[in-house]
Write a protein that holds these residues in place. Structure first.
Motif, PDB file in Angstrom:
ATOM      1  N   ILE A  82      46.016  34.182  36.216  1.00 47.73           N
ATOM      2  CA  ILE A  82      44.896  34.335  35.390  1.00 47.73           C
ATOM      3  C   ILE A  82      43.833  34.072  36.460  1.00 47.73           C
ATOM      4  O   ILE A  82      42.719  34.110  35.899  1.00 47.73           O
ATOM      5  N   VAL A  83      43.396  33.099  37.379  1.00 47.60           N
ATOM      6  CA  VAL A  83      42.736  32.947  37.710  1.00 47.60           C
ATOM      7  C   VAL A  83      42.279  34.382  38.594  1.00 47.60           C
ATOM      8  O   VAL A  83      40.822  34.458  38.784  1.00 47.60           O
ATOM      9  N   CYS A  84      42.570  34.211  39.746  1.00 50.91           N
ATOM     10  CA  CYS A  84      42.491  35.401  40.403  1.00 50.91           C
ATOM     11  C   CYS A  84      42.189  36.843  39.700  1.00 50.91           C
ATOM     12  O   CYS A  84      41.293  37.536  39.879  1.00 50.91           O
ATOM     13  N   SER A  85      42.473  37.120  38.253  1.00 53.07           N
ATOM     14  CA  SER A  85      42.292  37.961  37.007  1.00 53.07           C
ATOM     15  C   SER A  85      40.906  37.794  36.420  1.00 53.07           C
ATOM     16  O   SER A  85      39.423  38.891  37.073  1.00 53.07           O
ATOM     17  N   THR A  86      40.368  36.269  36.341  1.00 51.60           N
ATOM     18  CA  THR A  86      39.346  36.119  35.952  1.00 51.60           C
ATOM     19  C   THR A  86      38.119  36.597  36.894  1.00 51.60           C
ATOM     20  O   THR A  86      36.761  37.091  36.794  1.00 51.60           O
ATOM     21  N   GLN A  87      38.990  36.082  38.161  1.00 55.10           N
ATOM     22  CA  GLN A  87      37.724  35.843  39.492  1.00 55.10           C
ATOM     23  C   GLN A  87      36.997  38.301  39.528  1.00 55.10           C
ATOM     24  O   GLN A  87      36.214  37.885  40.059  1.00 55.10           O
ATOM     25  N   ARG A  88      38.404  38.794  39.250  1.00 55.30           N
ATOM     26  CA  ARG A  88      37.651  39.851  39.664  1.00 55.30           C
ATOM     27  C   ARG A  88      37.607  40.632  39.020  1.00 55.30           C
ATOM     28  O   ARG A  88      36.845  41.985  39.009  1.00 55.30           O
ATOM     29  N   PHE A  89      37.510  40.192  37.490  1.00 51.85           N
ATOM     30  CA  PHE A  89      36.997  41.672  36.095  1.00 51.85           C
ATOM     31  C   PHE A  89      35.520  41.973  36.279  1.00 51.85           C
ATOM     32  O   PHE A  89      35.560  42.887  36.978  1.00 51.85           O
ATOM     33  N   ARG A  90      34.816  40.317  36.755  1.00 49.62           N
ATOM     34  CA  ARG A  90      33.086  41.101  36.975  1.00 49.62           C
ATOM     35  C   ARG A  90      33.370  42.017  38.226  1.00 49.62           C
ATOM     36  O   ARG A  90      32.277  43.680  37.808  1.00 49.62           O
ATOM     37  N   GLY A  91      34.053  42.363  38.796  1.00 44.84           N
ATOM     38  CA  GLY A  91      33.911  42.902  40.030  1.00 44.84           C
ATOM     39  C   GLY A  91      34.560  44.527  39.485  1.00 44.84           C
ATOM     40  O   GLY A  91      33.820  45.709  39.854  1.00 44.84           O
ATOM     41  N   ILE A  92      35.423  44.699  38.981  1.00 47.86           N
ATOM     42  CA  ILE A  92      35.772  45.753  38.600  1.00 47.86           C
ATOM     43  C   ILE A  92      35.323  46.376  37.212  1.00 47.86           C
ATOM     44  O   ILE A  92      34.839  47.786  37.489  1.00 47.86           O
ATOM     45  N   TYR A  93      34.738  45.228  36.208  1.00 52.34           N
ATOM     46  CA  TYR A  93      33.672  46.005  35.588  1.00 52.34           C
ATOM     47  C   TYR A  93      32.225  47.344  36.176  1.00 52.34           C
ATOM     48  O   TYR A  93      32.175  47.878  36.161  1.00 52.34           O
ATOM     49  N   ARG A  95      32.841  47.839  39.012  1.00 51.35           N
ATOM     50  CA  ARG A  95      32.762  49.304  40.023  1.00 51.35           C
ATOM     51  C   ARG A  95      32.820  50.491  39.081  1.00 51.35           C
ATOM     52  O   ARG A  95      32.781  51.531  39.108  1.00 51.35           O
ATOM     53  N   THR A  96      33.484  49.530  37.886  1.00 48.74           N
ATOM     54  CA  THR A  96      33.198  50.971  36.933  1.00 48.74           C
ATOM     55  C   THR A  96      32.689  51.395  36.423  1.00 48.74           C
ATOM     56  O   THR A  96      32.309  53.005  35.802  1.00 48.74           O
ATOM     57  N   PHE A  97      31.765  50.254  35.514  1.00 48.21           N
ATOM     58  CA  PHE A  97      30.483  50.946  34.413  1.00 48.21           C
ATOM     59  C   PHE A  97      29.294  50.574  35.369  1.00 48.21           C
ATOM     60  O   PHE A  97      28.411  51.309  34.232  1.00 48.21           O
ATOM     61  N   LYS A  98      28.853  49.937  36.247  1.00 49.71           N
ATOM     62  CA  LYS A  98      27.668  49.724  36.812  1.00 49.71           C
ATOM     63  C   LYS A  98      27.257  50.130  38.096  1.00 49.71           C
ATOM     64  O   LYS A  98      26.543  49.886  39.188  1.00 49.71           O
ATOM     65  N   LEU A  99      27.409  50.933  38.563  1.00 52.61           N
ATOM     66  CA  LEU A  99      27.351  51.876  39.370  1.00 52.61           C
ATOM     67  C   LEU A  99      26.253  52.518  39.986  1.00 52.61           C
ATOM     68  O   LEU A  99      26.105  53.177  38.955  1.00 52.61           O
ATOM     69  N   THR A 100      25.704  51.854  41.397  1.00 53.00           N
ATOM     70  CA  THR A 100      24.715  52.394  41.393  1.00 53.00           C
ATOM     71  C   THR A 100      24.619  53.399  42.318  1.00 53.00           C
ATOM     72  O   THR A 100      25.344  53.339  43.455  1.00 53.00           O
ATOM     73  N   PRO A 101      23.642  53.962  42.445  1.00 59.06           N
ATOM     74  CA  PRO A 101      23.489  55.543  43.367  1.00 59.06           C
ATOM     75  C   PRO A 101      22.922  55.078  45.263  1.00 59.06           C
ATOM     76  O   PRO A 101      22.317  53.861  43.947  1.00 59.06           O
ATOM     77  N   PRO A 102      23.873  55.110  46.517  1.00 61.15           N
ATOM     78  CA  PRO A 102      22.785  54.811  47.808  1.00 61.15           C
ATOM     79  C   PRO A 102      21.361  54.621  46.876  1.00 61.15           C
ATOM     80  O   PRO A 102      20.828  55.367  47.385  1.00 61.15           O
ATOM     81  N   SER A 103      20.534  53.237  47.938  1.00 61.62           N
ATOM     82  CA  SER A 103      19.742  53.310  47.876  1.00 61.62           C
ATOM     83  C   SER A 103      19.215  53.534  49.683  1.00 61.62           C
ATOM     84  O   SER A 103      18.255  53.594  49.663  1.00 61.62           O
ATOM     85  N   ASN A 104      20.092  53.645  50.501  1.00 64.17           N
ATOM     86  CA  ASN A 104      20.315  54.158  52.080  1.00 64.17           C
ATOM     87  C   ASN A 104      21.046  54.891  52.693  1.00 64.17           C
ATOM     88  O   ASN A 104      22.597  54.977  51.855  1.00 64.17           O
ATOM     89  N   LEU A 156      38.931  55.064  33.986  1.00 66.58           N
ATOM     90  CA  LEU A 156      39.612  53.701  33.605  1.00 66.58           C
ATOM     91  C   LEU A 156      41.081  53.404  34.645  1.00 66.58           C
ATOM     92  O   LEU A 156      41.119  51.865  34.015  1.00 66.58           O
ATOM     93  N   GLY A 157      41.005  53.385  35.967  1.00 62.49           N
ATOM     94  CA  GLY A 157      42.564  53.538  36.787  1.00 62.49           C
ATOM     95  C   GLY A 157      42.003  52.033  37.687  1.00 62.49           C
ATOM     96  O   GLY A 157      42.977  51.448  37.931  1.00 62.49           O
ATOM     97  N   ASN A 158      40.572  51.931  37.257  1.00 58.09           N
ATOM     98  CA  ASN A 158      40.054  50.985  38.176  1.00 58.09           C
ATOM     99  C   ASN A 158      40.753  49.252  36.871  1.00 58.09           C
ATOM    100  O   ASN A 158      41.278  48.208  38.088  1.00 58.09           O
ATOM    101  N   TRP A 159      40.740  49.822  36.387  1.00 63.84           N
ATOM    102  CA  TRP A 159      41.669  48.191  35.214  1.00 63.84           C
ATOM    103  C   TRP A 159      43.248  48.530  35.397  1.00 63.84           C
ATOM    104  O   TRP A 159      43.673  47.370  34.679  1.00 63.84           O
ATOM    105  N   GLY A 160      43.518  49.180  36.281  1.00 60.19           N
ATOM    106  CA  GLY A 160      45.333  49.340  36.120  1.00 60.19           C
ATOM    107  C   GLY A 160      45.782  48.339  36.737  1.00 60.19           C
ATOM    108  O   GLY A 160      47.477  47.522  36.413  1.00 60.19           O
ATOM    109  N   SER A 161      45.234  47.957  37.809  1.00 60.38           N
ATOM    110  CA  SER A 161      45.660  46.321  38.179  1.00 60.38           C
ATOM    111  C   SER A 161      46.147  45.165  37.478  1.00 60.38           C
ATOM    112  O   SER A 161      46.967  44.296  37.766  1.00 60.38           O
ATOM    113  N   LEU A 162      44.343  44.661  37.078  1.00 62.85           N
ATOM    114  CA  LEU A 162      43.963  43.702  36.237  1.00 62.85           C
ATOM    115  C   LEU A 162      44.515  43.896  34.817  1.00 62.85           C
ATOM    116  O   LEU A 162      45.531  42.842  34.879  1.00 62.85           O
TER     117      LEU A 162
END
Lengths: 436, 283
Positions: A82-93, A95-104, A156-162
């Motif tokens: 549970i702790v690991c999943s909570t910690q990783r949730f934001r990062g996965i979110y 990586r899945t929905f808030k990708l930003t193009p490289p600035s440099n 959606l593959g990003n969510w598989g592990s979680l």
């Protein structure tokens, strides 16, 4: 004080968010579970389990899977997940929905990186065209000094592990629900018997339901080639003496009523008699091999029986009558179907024919639905994680001289360096073909 | 008639497996393309013979091949060959054959040496085994175990190449290991194969749980076979985590893949023959 307690909670959080702890717990659980397959378990081999050294029994190794410390290990693993999943949730979110193009240039993945040279406008259009053709979702960034993009496929593959990790927690919750709110019991009764559900032998939990079960018939059905087809039990549910449900169940085809499931588990042969005492007749069903007895009301006479196994079409039984605690029978005899005998002048006994005894496992497990949900999540998570791996490609286009520029593209290598590189090469090849 | 044909198929399988294993060995040393092709063709012949033997057994027994150890081993051999051939064609990796084929060969040898004709004949199955869930259970086990055998062979190849590279002080190794793919590729292929098999093993355990729930009213009873399949699952879960999270790529991952396959073999043989339980009918 506040500072130190914060430190402590942080430390605890850090311990439980460690993947190393999870792996160590998995290793310990696997090792102890293996011990349980070697040391006899009380619910699988009770006599052997009782024969092992007292130390092992005290430490819970003979009931290992229900031992407090084993459950504690499972509990720790749950908290870790549970702790690991909570910690990783934001990062996965992100990586899945808030990708930003490289600035440099430095933000383009460096391990898997390729460069395409060409005319600026053509490169931009080709990249977008290829991304659309290959089913990528992408975000663009148009800046005065550069143009960049980031694209993702199978996100959606990003969510598989979680999902996989959380499914384990769901499975444990399901098992807990079954263990706390359910019950497990067993009974073996002959055809024609009615018994209240509360009268069955329970090995776990308590029965709160009040209906009765009637065994209408029990049959050991054979196929024409002599092989066993299945054991069949025709049973009814009685509420206040009224039949409210009826079904024929067999092995692999259970019967469910009000959350309680009846499973065909066993079968034994038996004999059906009619006992007549003082003009009153009552049916008596006895199991073969003296596995059950009949004590006529108001007497200390005990009747047991053995089926005669011969090729004759008419079934017959051998009966024995014991008095009190005597070891020797005071009356024996053989009866064919329809024959009557007087038992010690106390009652008359008529052999009516063969009767089946059915052994039914009875179970109420409100957690089983949660278990199947956990299984579904586990499978879905694994399929996403291994068969639907996301591909992220990003790139930055920088002007070199006038209309010409360099497009540097890179792919996040993830777990598959080789195949990610191939995917990047394919992407570059498609873009290159398009600009020509 | 069908029984005789099935026996003929079984011995064709044995001969083809033995020959293709030997030819893979020769190919590895000789680099002769014709021998390599012949080895691949014989593996295909072996797989076809295996599939026919299983189909004929299903026709004569009237149920899925799961009534005894012989039938389970036959499906296990089929699973290994199917996954191997897929890997060879998909990744152009013929050298793998010399490391995979000894496994079905040894399994078939085990059948011939330890199982008499009485143990190989089709037997009536108890009512508990008459379930479609069991068919899925065995099918998923077949491909999962087959893939784990392939990942085991890839790990062996990795370790051989790695040790040779160490011996030759990081220069490109010579000899037969020079015919192996790069260490990175072997490592990634082993990961891919485990990644393919792991969801199948999970499905195998889940279908087994569903079937047990229908048959006995208990989805999990800590029966030795169940427990060992869980232990195998945990080992491969450890492999996947260690490899992707802690950079345990290469040697450590290869050893875990080998350890995992040892657990597979124990789940298959050790539990069936050493530890009694619900699965004792599989002997």
């Amino acid at each position: 004080m506040t500072e130190s307690s914060k430190d402590l909670s942080d430390r605890i959080w850090d311990i439980f968010s460690s993947m190393k702890l999870g792996l160590a717990l998995l290793g310990i659980i696997a090792f102890t579970a293996a011990i349980g397959t070697v040391v006899p378990q009380i619910d699988q081999a009770p006599q052997k389990a009782e024969a092992v050294s007292q130390l092992w029994i005290t430490m819970g190794f003979t009931h290992l899977y229900s031992a407090v410390w084993f459950r504690f290990l499972l509990g720790l693993l749950c908290i870790n997940l549970i702790v690991c999943s909570t910690q990783r949730f934001r990062g996965i979110y992100k990586r899945t929905f808030k990708l930003t193009p490289p600035s440099n240039l430095a933000r383009v993945p460096q391990k898997n990186r390729l460069v395409i040279q060409g005319e600026l406008v053509a490169l931009r259009e080709s990249v977008q065209e290829v991304l659309i053709q290959e089913g990528f979702r992408f975000t663009l960034s148009d800046q005065p000094d550069h143009w960049s993009f980031i694209a993702i496929k199978r996100r959606l593959g990003n969510w598989g592990s979680l999902v996989t990790h959380l499914s384990f927690v769901v499975l444990v919750v399901g098992a807990l629900l079954g263990s706390l709110l359910g019950f497990k019991g067993y009974f073996m009764e002959g055809a024609g018997t009615t018994l209240p559900i509360q009268a069955i032998e329970v090995s776990k939990g308590l029965i709160s339901e009040t209906f009765s079960v009637r065994i209408n018939s029990a049959e050991d059905r054979l196929l024409p080639n002599g092989e066993r087809d299945n054991w069949y039990t025709d049973m009814s549910i009685l509420e206040s003496g009224q039949e409210v449900a009826r079904k024929t169940l067999s092995v692999n085809h259970p019967f469910k009523y009000k959350g309680i499931t009846f499973y065909q588990a066993n079968f034994a042969d038996g004999a059906l008699f009619t006992a007549e005492i003082n003009g009153k007749s009552s049916p008596v069903v006895l199991r073969d091999h003296r596995q059950s007895f009949y004590q006529a009301p108001g007497t200390d006479l005990f009747l047991v029986t053995n089926l005669e196994r011969n090729l004759a079409k008419t079934p017959s039984v051998v009966f024995q009558v014991y008095k009190g605690t005597g070891n020797e029978p005071i009356q024996t005899g053989q009866l064919k179907s329809g024959e009557t005998v007087n038992v010690q002048g106390a009652y008359s006994l008529t052999f009516d024919g063969l009767a089946g005894f059915t052994g039914l496992q009875v179970k109420k497990d409100p957690g089983v639905v949660v278990i199947w949900l956990g299984c579904g999540l586990l499978l879905g998570g694994l399929l996403l994680a291994f068969y639907w791996q996301p591909l992220v490609i990003s790139g930055i286009l920088q002007s070199e001289s006038g209309k010409q520029g360099n497009l540097t593209v890179g792919a996040l290598s993830g777990k598959m360096t080789d195949s990610t590189h191939k995917a990047l090469e394919q992407f570059v090849s498609s873009v290159t073909k398009m600009i020509r | 008639m069908l029984e005789s044909l099935e026996i003929a198929m079984f011995y064709s399988l044995v001969i083809a497996t033995t020959l293709c294993m030997l030819l893979y060995f020769v190919w590895l040393g000789s680099k002769n393309e014709l021998i390599g092709r012949l080895a691949t063709y014989l593996t295909i012949v072996a797989l076809i013979a295996n599939v026919f033997a299983i189909i004929l057994r299903m026709i004569t027994s009237g149920h899925a091949p799961l009534s005894n150890g012989y039938e389970f081993l036959l499906t296990f051999v089929g699973g290994i060959m199917a996954v191997y051939l897929f890997t060879e064609f998909r990744y152009k990796l013929r050298s793998l054959g010399a490391f995979v084929m000894p496994i079905p060969f040894l399994l078939l040898l085990f059948i011939i040496m330890s199982m008499g004709p009485d143990e190989r004949i089709a037997q009536a199955i108890p009512p508990a085994l008459k379930s479609q869930w069991l068919t899925f259970h065995v099918l998923t086990a077949m491909f999962a175990y087959g893939a784990f055998a392939v990942s085991f062979s890839l790990a062996i190849m990795y370790l051989l190449k790695f040790s040779k590279k160490e011996d030759e002080k990081k220069s490109e190794p010579k000899g037969i290991v020079s015919r192996f793919p790069s260490l990175e590729r072997l490592d990634e292929l082993a990961y891919k194969v485990v990644g393919f098999a792991f969801p199948l093993l999970s499905l195998c355990i889940i279908t087994g749980a569903i079937w047990a729930n229908y048959a006995w009213g208990t989805y999990w009873s800590w029966d030795p076979k169940e427990t060992w399949s869980l232990i195998t699952w945990i080992i491969y879960a450890g492999y996947l985590h260690a490899r992707s999270m802690y950079g345990w790529k290469g040697k450590g991952a290869a050893w875990l893949a080998i350890f995992g396959f040892v657990a597979v073999i124990f789940t298959f043989f050790g539990v069936n023959y050493l530890l009694p339980g619900l699965h004792s009918y599989a002997q």
